[in-house]
Scaffold this motif. Sequence first.
Motif: not given
Length: 438
Positions: A347, A351, A322-329, A345, A319
């Motif tokens: 596209n 993982t 995936y949270k870090q991936c969603s906050k890549f920007n 970011g 979790k």
Amino acid sequence: MREILVLQLGGFGNKMGVKFWEEMFKDSKFEIDNNLHEQSNILQLNTSNVVYYNLQQKIPLPRSIQVDLGQDLPQTNIELNPCNQFSFNYSSGNNFGYVKNNCCNEIVDIILDSIRQEIEQCDSFQGFQIFASIIGGTGSGLSAVLSQTLKDEYYDTIIQCNLLVPSINQNDVCVVSPYNSGLAFKHLVDSAEQLIFFDNEGIKQNLSRIGIQFDYQDANLHIAQTICCNSSPFRNPGDINSSLRKLSTNLIPFPDYKLFTCSMTNNQQSDYYNEYQKMDEYQIFKELMSTDHNSTFIDNFQGRYWAAAFSIRGEISNKEIYKQCSKFNYFLEDYQSRAKKRIKGVNMFFTSICKRKFQNYEFFGSSIIHSNSVNKQLDNLGEKFKIMYQKKSYLHTYIQEGIDDQEFFEAQSRLDNIRYWYQINNDINERENQDYWE
């Protein structure tokens, strides 16, 4: 199982391949006496079948073929199939043409027979992993010829090439490396599905960052650990059932866009290893996407991210990753404020998390990154190739080995074509950034 056959070509390919199999053997956790009949974990036995065979015997053998034109192959304590080891009494002379037009005519059939025998032992063969350096003659010539031949005979398989390429700011020992690399690149980009770049300058930067003076043994170990972790999703149970084909599907948007770079988290050799044992998900994500951990001397933030594939080992929260991936920007905000431009970011994140530790490391991870910042490597190679070709430097040594001007022209045109398409995407990104800051 979906088996993978490893082809180790040339001096670099075999020396790095030896380190790779040593790391793989440690990661497979075979018992000391190799008595696999008593191994309780049947799943581990089955997943090891991807890269090993003869598992029901006392000595598991890697699915590997070692080829070098010299007389000696590197020594190792790992048991390798002697029928798959080929050394010939040739000297490539660091000449792509000599290997392609002379040596390969005599030895390629021998190698292909061994490859066929290996594939016949597989239940569901998925592809090849090639280890080679396109700087010298053996690695460039053999990888070019074999990749094209394998693509013609096994068109439904995936070919992944892990290549050592010329450094950007360092002069290589081989003065004709631009010729060898440019000629080999033309064949590889047409036949292979994945091209992963490494260079000595990027590896040196990684080793110096963790307090290690550059040495070829340590450099080979660094690359071997990176590739070993990248292949973890193919042979270990995890949250994603991965394969070479799935990797291509998630990383490659268009057929000619298949040039990747790698990053790896800090390893046990670092003086700060005790501190990094306590890494959280943010720190792991940051290191895997950081330019400082890249295995090539390029800045990922100078281009546009397209996709990234993570292979993470240890008790990591899915979790949180995936949270870090969603906050890549948000991760790029610091860099954006310094560079005064907006970075797009990723596209697509692919993982894979395996809870089983990598050897004795608390946390370990590697990433395969697809970014058009790799165009810097292509610019370096293209400029060096163009300068030497315009001056006709050492050209006669290739012409007398059967490489005509037309092949040089085609190699330069193919290289310029790939550079052009990567540059177009970079220019589009820069125009978007300019509009954003205005």
